[in-house]
Scaffold this motif. Structure first.
Motif, PDB file in Angstrom:
ATOM      1  N   MET B  83      34.204 -37.634  19.858  1.00 56.09           N
ATOM      2  CA  MET B  83      34.798 -38.735  19.102  1.00 56.09           C
ATOM      3  C   MET B  83      35.688 -39.646  19.930  1.00 56.09           C
ATOM      4  O   MET B  83      35.515 -40.846  19.951  1.00 56.09           O
ATOM      5  N   ARG B  86      34.553 -42.493  22.172  1.00 62.41           N
ATOM      6  CA  ARG B  86      33.958 -43.670  21.529  1.00 62.41           C
ATOM      7  C   ARG B  86      34.969 -44.806  21.379  1.00 62.41           C
ATOM      8  O   ARG B  86      34.588 -45.967  21.268  1.00 62.41           O
ATOM      9  N   VAL B  87      36.233 -44.456  21.268  1.00 66.41           N
ATOM     10  CA  VAL B  87      37.232 -45.493  21.006  1.00 66.41           C
ATOM     11  C   VAL B  87      38.160 -45.668  22.204  1.00 66.41           C
ATOM     12  O   VAL B  87      39.274 -46.157  22.071  1.00 66.41           O
ATOM     13  N   PRO B  93      42.547 -47.618  17.227  1.00 63.33           N
ATOM     14  CA  PRO B  93      41.588 -46.578  16.857  1.00 63.33           C
ATOM     15  C   PRO B  93      41.954 -45.192  17.389  1.00 63.33           C
ATOM     16  O   PRO B  93      41.811 -44.202  16.686  1.00 63.33           O
ATOM     17  N   LEU B  97      42.500 -42.132  14.925  1.00 65.04           N
ATOM     18  CA  LEU B  97      41.591 -40.997  15.017  1.00 65.04           C
ATOM     19  C   LEU B  97      42.369 -39.702  15.214  1.00 65.04           C
ATOM     20  O   LEU B  97      42.098 -38.693  14.549  1.00 65.04           O
ATOM     21  N   ALA B 100      44.228 -38.787  12.046  1.00 66.12           N
ATOM     22  CA  ALA B 100      43.323 -38.242  11.031  1.00 66.12           C
ATOM     23  C   ALA B 100      42.979 -36.795  11.353  1.00 66.12           C
ATOM     24  O   ALA B 100      42.999 -35.924  10.480  1.00 66.12           O
ATOM     25  N   LEU B 101      42.709 -36.539  12.638  1.00 70.16           N
ATOM     26  CA  LEU B 101      42.390 -35.176  13.046  1.00 70.16           C
ATOM     27  C   LEU B 101      43.560 -34.249  12.730  1.00 70.16           C
ATOM     28  O   LEU B 101      43.374 -33.126  12.248  1.00 70.16           O
TER      29      LEU B 101
END
Lengths: 330, 286
Positions: B83, B86-87, B93, B97, B100-101
């Protein structure tokens, strides 16, 4: 042709406005209360969204301003009986003082360091509210806060409170819109894109950022006042990091670079909140997974969908209504 | 010296050892990748919980330390590979991310390990009473300090005496040139992120043996780690050592003399340093 489009858009806006104003007449009490929630979290989301979208600053302190205003209302209003406009003005004043203190320090940094520092500031406030028992009553917080009665109108009544909130919200959005178009707003956009060039052009970059931070803090504070009146209670939970994260989610969900992004995001997130908490106990997991999905697959927010649909032209009034990108040059 | 003060100083040093292991991972990943892993606190919690389960099942504390560290290293590696890469390069982001994780980890941990505070049991053979200069202090805490010093030395050796370390340090300054020179910078990113996760997993087991693990520890620990690396200077190993030592003593004495404000107190040096030197004690301009 342009006139025609504008007229259709105007009609659409008038219908939306009318539906919102008449809401208490055709919707249940629960729906109206939920819209009040959308409004006060909307203020908080505008505060966070304005800093991200216009100034490129990801601040995790905004929830603390929201909570501070609530605490002042509780301390002065519910506990010391200070009358209506004064306690609210003191609350906004307190928010400004704290925002100035934090802003003067935090604006010395940029980007990710700024984010970390504002996160730490938010945590300081939470820690203080949680550990201080003599003034703020620790975990218990302050209860029994009631909205005032002004000129014979009792704002304890849900529909009255809703209309008052809606009016303030409309005003807040209008002011923010003026601000985005003003030279100040444009200077802010310039700083977001390239602070060094702006400094070289003679703009007082540091102070423009501080003022933007103050304005955003006031929005969070107004949201906090409305929230505290509506729920009647203020506790450290209000300013916990998980709340800050939730607000960030709302802003990203809507699309931080769009003018209406924070508002749309809040409206969706508040209803989503209702649905998820009814459906599962693993609330945070669901929210977290949604969050990951948005970041990976919809980084520009839901308004970017309207944006790409609108390319064909058929949805253009809706698109134009929603798609007011703050940045003209991205 | 007063025994009470001596014990407070020793407590501060124990805390500093844990702080160092905690902060070094975060500062290392930031220095190279310019990424702030906001699930650092949740990684700590998960590492500690895994260590707790291992100790609970086997009674083997060293095994728990290894298991906690390696499982988080693996987890972090997979997260980076699937993941985070990707950002790469996007502040917002990356932040979102990792936040959120951290929400997901904290919530799933709550479902598995429940809401009660847990502490890892330390076997008696690792915890003899040690008396030095007339002051008796639990031996396990000396072991914690020893582990902290050992990790600091290892990191210094890796960074300054190996080819990998040279590539990492070069990547900090100019990642494009480094990759043009034939170094696989992507692999190094993943490796450094895994190392950062390893360190925080270890910190979770160490911290969970000294203090408690409970829901909510993740945000507290995240805040501690941010304060450590902001105060010391982002990306600086030496800065992390110094700020851990300062904050360890502050927390120890704060808990003893001003328990209502102990958490609040650790922000004071950070605010002062930021006002005078925004890049931290040993940091360079970011």
């Amino acid at each position: 042709m342009i006139l025609w489009k504008d007229r259709r858009q105007l009609v659409l806006e008038a219908i939306a406005g009318g539906l919102l104003i008449l809401l208490p007449f055709y919707a249940g009490e629960y729906t109206v209360t939920t819209f009040v929630r959308i409004i006060y979290f909307g203020f908080l989301a505008l505060s966070v969204g304005m800093l991200i979208g216009q100034a490129g600053m990801i601040s995790l302190t905004q929830t603390a301003f929201f909570g501070l205003a609530g605490y002042v209302i509780g301390l002065l209003g519910a506990e010391r009986d200070m009358p209506f406009p004064w306690r609210d003005l003191v609350a906004i004043g307190a928010v400004l003082v704290m925002a100035l203190t934090f802003g003067l320090i935090a604006m010395r940094t940029h980007k990710i360091v700024f984010l970390m520092i504002t996160l730490a500031f938010g945590q300081i406030c939470w820690a203080f509210a949680q550990q201080n028992t003599s003034l703020l009553h620790g975990w218990a917080g302050i209860r029994g806060i009631r909205p005032p009665t002004i000129g014979g109108i009792n704002f304890n009544q849900t529909s009255n409170f809703y209309w008052a909130s809606l009016l303030i919200f409309a005003l807040g959005i209008f002011v923010l819109w003026l601000l985005a178009k003003s030279p100040f707003g444009l200077a802010l956009n310039g700083i977001r894109e390239n602070p060094r060039r702006m400094a070289a052009l003679g703009y007082p970059v540091y102070w423009i950022r501080v003022v933007a931070f103050l304005i955003a803090a006031v929005y969070a504070g107004v949201g906090g006042i409305l929230a505290t009146y509506n729920t009647g209670i203020i506790t450290p939970t209000t300013i916990h990091l998980s709340r800050t994260i939730w607000v960030l989610l709302m802003v990203i969900l809507g699309g931080a670079t769009y003018f209406w992004g924070p508002v749309v995001g809040t409206a969706i997130a508040v209803w989503l909140d209702v649905l998820i908490s009814q459906g599962t106990v693993r609330y945070n997991t669901v929210i977290g997974v949604i969050f990951v999905m948005i970041v990976l697959f919809l980084p520009e927010g839901v308004l970017s969908i309207a944006d790409s649909l609108g390319e064909g032209g058929s949805l253009s009034p809706l698109r134009r209504l929603l798609d007011r990108k703050i940045a003209d040059k991205r | 010296m007063d025994t009470r003060v001596a014990i407070l100083i020793l407590n501060g040093l124990t805390q500093a050892a844990i702080f160092f292991v905690l902060g070094s991972g975060l500062t290392l990943a930031f220095g190279l990748m310019r990424v702030i892993n906001l699930s650092h606190g949740a990684f700590y919690l998960l590492g500690g919980y895994i260590g707790y389960s291992v100790v609970h099942a086997t009674g083997n504390w060293p095994l728990a330390l290894v298991a906690g560290g390696l499982s988080i290293a693996l987890f972090g590696f997979l997260f980076e590979r699937t993941m985070l890469f990707r950002v790469r390069g996007g502040d917002l982001p990356q932040t979102l991310l990792t936040i959120a994780l951290s929400m997901i980890i904290a919530d799933v941990s709550l479902a598995i390990w429940g809401g009660h505070p847990l502490t890892l049991n330390v076997p008696a053979y690792l915890n003899p009473r040690v008396t030095i200069l007339g002051i008796t202090y639990p031996g396990f805490r000396y072991i914690l300090m020893g582990i902290g010093v050992f990790i600091a030395l290892s990191l210094w050796l890796i960074l300054y005496k190996t080819k990998l370390g040279a590539a990492v340090r070069a990547g900090v300054d100019d990642r494009e040139t480094v990759s043009a020179l034939g170094v696989n910078i992507d692999a190094i990113y993943s490796l450094v992120f895994a190392l950062s996760a390893l360190l925080v997993g270890l910190a979770g087991v160490l911290g969970g043996s000294y203090l408690q693990l409970s829901p909510g520890s993740d945000t507290t620990i995240l805040t501690y780690s941010l304060v450590i690396i902001i105060l010391g200077g982002m990306g600086s190993l030496l800065g992390t050592i110094v700020s851990s030592l300062i904050l360890g003593q502050l927390l120890s004495f704060g808990l003893a003399y001003a328990p209502q404000y102990s958490y609040f107190l650790i922000f004071v040096p950070m605010a002062i340093v930021l006002a005078i030197r925004p890049q931290g004690l040993f940091g360079t301009e970011v």
